[in-house]
Design a protein around this motif. Structure first.
Motif, short mmCIF file in Angstrom:
data_model
loop_
_atom_site.label_atom_id
_atom_site.label_comp_id
_atom_site.label_asym_id
_atom_site.label_seq_id
_atom_site.Cartn_x
_atom_site.Cartn_y
_atom_site.Cartn_z
N THR A 1 0.82 -1.21 0.00
CA THR A 1 0.00 0.00 0.00
C THR A 1 0.86 1.26 0.00
O THR A 1 1.99 1.26 0.48
N ALA A 2 0.26 2.31 -0.54
CA ALA A 2 0.91 3.62 -0.50
C ALA A 2 0.35 4.46 0.64
O ALA A 2 0.79 5.57 0.87
N PRO B 1 -0.06 3.59 4.23
CA PRO B 1 0.02 2.67 5.37
C PRO B 1 -0.50 3.30 6.65
O PRO B 1 -0.24 4.47 6.92
N GLU C 1 4.95 -1.47 2.50
CA GLU C 1 4.72 -0.05 2.28
C GLU C 1 5.41 0.35 0.98
O GLU C 1 6.55 -0.05 0.73
N LYS C 2 4.69 1.11 0.15
CA LYS C 2 5.32 1.61 -1.08
C LYS C 2 6.08 2.89 -0.76
O LYS C 2 5.59 3.67 0.06
N PRO C 3 7.21 3.18 -1.34
CA PRO C 3 7.94 2.37 -2.31
C PRO C 3 8.43 1.08 -1.66
O PRO C 3 8.87 1.10 -0.53
N ILE C 4 8.34 0.01 -2.46
CA ILE C 4 8.51 -1.32 -1.89
C ILE C 4 9.96 -1.65 -1.61
O ILE C 4 10.85 -1.38 -2.42
#
Lengths: 577, 194
Positions: free
Chosen positions: B83-84, B86, B105-108
């Motif tokens: 997800t972007a 979180p 969490e993105k960036p992964i």
């Protein structure tokens, strides 16, 4: 901010061994607080007894001031003698104005000192003799009005302080005191007048009523004419040492209002004279309308100038051979004019203050709204960036890996892209932790960290206003559970308030463990006059809401010696979980 | 299930989905990107996977709803969320209520993604083996099995199911034979998804 720098360093290096302690307030942080929280004794907050700023914190009047008071009282009594009549002092009584101004400025606790001075002056003038058989009742007659004035000042000060302040916007409290004190003083004279009519040579009931009315009217005129300018002078002298000359310099005069005032008042006086001339008696209505207009349009100062002019014209006329009834009628009319004019002026000033407060509130709300938008925007931006950045970072890593055996130039470029993409990803993750996540959920928060981050924002602000921000020692083990951004905001609001209202250019920020909770305190000395209307701003309300949302309390206590202590009590992290 | 373990990547960002899928392919998974979770649901029964990596915030069907539906179709698939946006609350939900293996969490973080998918594939095959062994049980045997792994004695089970203890004994022997286990401990291990 060398103080702050020193504190921070000390604390980081050896928090337990050497605690920096504010020099001027030795007991501020050592935990030995007085048991009664509402009352801070001066022993705990010793004031420096030098410099002009302290007069703002309402100290007791010194001997020199009391001597001046005696001199002024004597002068005023002599002035009043011209308007004296049977059985009472005068129909305009300037000593009352002097008395109220003193009591208002120094507070009700100056009452005994004023009583003694008035007694001495009366003794010196031969108006009171220890040898007379009636000395006790005469003594009471001198002391009683001072007590009545002190009581009214105390009651109105109490009514306009603390949580009750909302209904009383300055300068309304003073105006109310100015109207109420003379009336109350006259009423307290009633039992005496009925009990010992022989002393004042007024025997019949109508005479008693006449006498007391005259008493009230005389005091009223004296108070309204004398007290406001005295208080203005005291306020101007006591306020800032930084710009005393500029404060004493005459304000630039706007000529249009002056013309309007002069025209109105002149017209009203001419009309009144005309009415008297054609045999209709003394009719005050035109002048009442004129001063009410002036007061409502231009405020207290303009109203007072008009009233002074009217009194200057009218009072001499009533000093000589004129029947008591006529004089009383004239003075009653004058008193009506003055009360109306002064209250109108006060009302307008209060409105102006209220409007200014409202505008400030609007500005703050606007700011808060903008901050909210900004926060939402930054979270959205982080989201929008993180999405493509994910792709970029993955592909860059891959590119870096597959170009390992390519030419040096390609390899280095790919490595650079990979490194930068990774750095950017790291940055976005960190930013989100700061702006996005912490806002959502409470997290364990060491009080020193909170204090340090707030001081970092507040210190430049304090410096720009010439206020020294002193930070007491903080206990690194003091950990609360909360949202850092919100709590910072709450503390910042309190600090801002303290910086704005500090009368001696110093604000203290302290924290300690207290009864199983964490207490953060903001302390400053304030000017009693100036701080009245600014009491419960929206900033404080916001701080209160935030603190209460964290299961804590915000209390603000005004000490008797002009010390404002705001205290945030928060549960410790262990207790919340 | 032969060859490379199958992994689906669901994200409404086509580039990111493709990127993650290629990354996983390079790591030895048979990864395939999907733009629309509903399309994957429709095709899933034909070609079940070991692990699904899914975005949380998507247009029609969010990642959590998708996870619940795919878990209904296939209880042995491992799910990893990314997800972007979180939040801790979502992270806890993702693992506790929606059976997610991890919440990224993105960036992964690549290493963490690969570790999660590797773990997911291993978990999935273990789970599939367990389910395969208990799949042959009859409905009655299944009932006895469920009660056995809860720690009930033969006698108690006989009371609950209104059977004679002897019948329960028979069922128990059949269950042991079909699942290839040799004791209660192994049976319980078979029933626990971890």
């Amino acid at each position: 901010m060398s103080d702050y720098a020193c504190t921070a360093k000390d604390q980081g290096a050896r928090p337990r061994l050497k605690k920096w302690r504010p020099r001027e307030f030795p007991c501020f942080n050592n935990g030995a607080r007085p048991g009664n929280e509402g009352q801070m004794t001066s022993a705990f907050f010793p004031m420096r007894r030098s410099g002009k700023a302290e007069s703002a914190a309402r100290p007791a009047p010194g001997p020199l001031i009391l001597m001046l008071y005696g001199l002024g009282f004597w002068l005023a009594l002599s002035m009043a003698a011209y308007w004296g009549g049977e059985g009472y002092y005068s129909l305009w009584f300037p000593p009352a104005g002097l008395r109220l101004a003193f009591l208002w400025h120094f507070g009700p606790r100056a009452t005994p000192a004023i009583m003694i001075v008035e007694l001495l002056v009366n003794l010196g003038m031969g108006r009171f003799s220890l040898a007379s058989p009636d000395r006790l009742i005469a003594l009471w007659g001198i002391v009683r009005p001072v007590l009545a004035y002190g009581a009214i000042v105390g009651v109105i000060r109490w009514l306009s302080s603390g949580s009750r302040a909302g209904m009383m916007t300055p300068p309304m409290p003073f105006s109310l005191a100015a109207a109420a004190a003379p009336v109350f003083a006259a009423l307290t004279a009633l039992p005496e007048a009925l009990w010992r009519p022989d002393r004042t040579q007024v025997t019949t009931l109508p005479d008693v009523i006449t006498s007391l009315t005259a008493f009230a009217v005389g005091d009223l005129l004296g108070v309204l004419l004398i007290a406001p300018p005295l208080l203005w002078i005291a306020g101007t002298a006591g306020r800032g040492r930084k710009s005393l000359p500029s404060r004493l310099a005459p304000p630039s005069i706007a000529w249009t209002p002056v013309m309007e005032m002069a025209f109105l008042l002149g017209g009203a006086i001419v009309v009144t004279r005309l009415l008297t001339h054609i045999g209709l008696g003394f009719q005050p209505t035109p002048v009442i309308l004129a001063v009410a207009w002036t007061g409502l349009r231009f405020g207290r100062l303009a109203a007072w100038i008009s009233l002074a002019a009217v009194a200057w014209l009218l009072l001499p006329e009533t000093a000589d051979a004129i029947s008591t009834t006529d004089r009383l009628e004239r003075h009653l009319n004058l008193a009506t004019i003055m009360v109306v004019g002064y209250l109108a002026g006060s009302y307008r000033d209060a409105q102006k203050q209220a409007r200014a407060a409202l505008e400030r509130r609007d500005r703050l709300l606007f700011q808060a709204e903008r901050l909210k938008t900004l926060r939402a925007m930054s979270v959205a931006v982080i989201h929008e960036i993180s999405q493509p950045l994910s792709t970029l970072a993955i592909e860059a890593r891959h590119l870096h890996a597959i170009t390992d055996r390519s030419g040096q130039e390609i390899r280095e470029s790919a490595a650079l892209i990979d490194r930068k993409a990774a750095a950017l990803s790291h940055l976005v993750r960190r930013l989100r932790r700061f702006g996005g996540r912490v806002v959502d959920e409470p997290s364990p928060l060491p009080v020193p960290a909170l204090v340090e981050s707030v001081v970092a924002i507040a210190a430049p602000e304090a410096r720009s206003q010439g206020v020294a921000l002193k930070v007491g020692p903080t206990d690194p083990d003091l950990v609360i559970l909360g949202q850092e951004v919100e709590l910072s905001q709450a503390l910042m609001n309190l600090l801002r308030n303290a910086i704005q209202h500090s009368s001696d250019r110093a604000v203290e920020l302290g924290s300690e463990r207290r009864g199983g909770r964490a207490e953060i305190t903001v302390l400053n000395r304030y000017e009693p006059e100036a701080s009245h209307g600014m009491g419960m701003g929206v900033g404080i309300l916001v701080a209160q809401a935030i603190v209460e949302a964290h299961g804590g309390h915000l209390t603000r206590t005004k000490g008797p010696d002009g010390v404002m202590l705001a205290s945030i009590m928060l549960p410790l992290a262990g207790d919340c979980a | 299930m032969t060859g490379e373990p199958k992994v689906y990547v669901v994200d409404d960002d086509r580039d990111l989905g493709g990127s993650v899928a290629r990354l996983l392919c390079r790591q030895g998974f048979a990864a395939e990107p999907f733009l629309d979770p509903v399309m994957l649901l429709n095709a899933y029964v034909e070609a079940p996977a070991s692990c699904i990596v899914t975005d949380v915030m998507m247009d029609d069907l969010d990642g959590f709803g998708f996870a619940d539906r795919v878990r209904f179709l296939d209880p042995a698939v491992a799910i990893v969320f990314m997800t972007a946006w979180p939040t801790t609350a979502n992270a806890v939900d993702a693992v506790r209520r929606h059976g997610g293996l991890d919440y990224l969490e993105k960036p992964i973080d690549e290493a963490r993604l690969i570790a999660a998918v590797t773990e997911g594939v291993a978990w999935s095959s273990r789970r599939r083996r367990q389910l395969g062994r208990t799949a042959a049980l009859t409905p009655r045997e299944r009932e006895v099995f469920d009660l056995l792994v809860l720690g009930h004695s033969n006698k108690a089970i006989a009371g609950i199911l209104a059977l004679s203890p002897k019948t329960v004994e028979d069922h128990r022997a059949a269950i042991m034979a079909k699942t290839g286990t040799s004791g209660l401990a192994q049976l319980i291990a078979l029933a626990s998804p971890g």
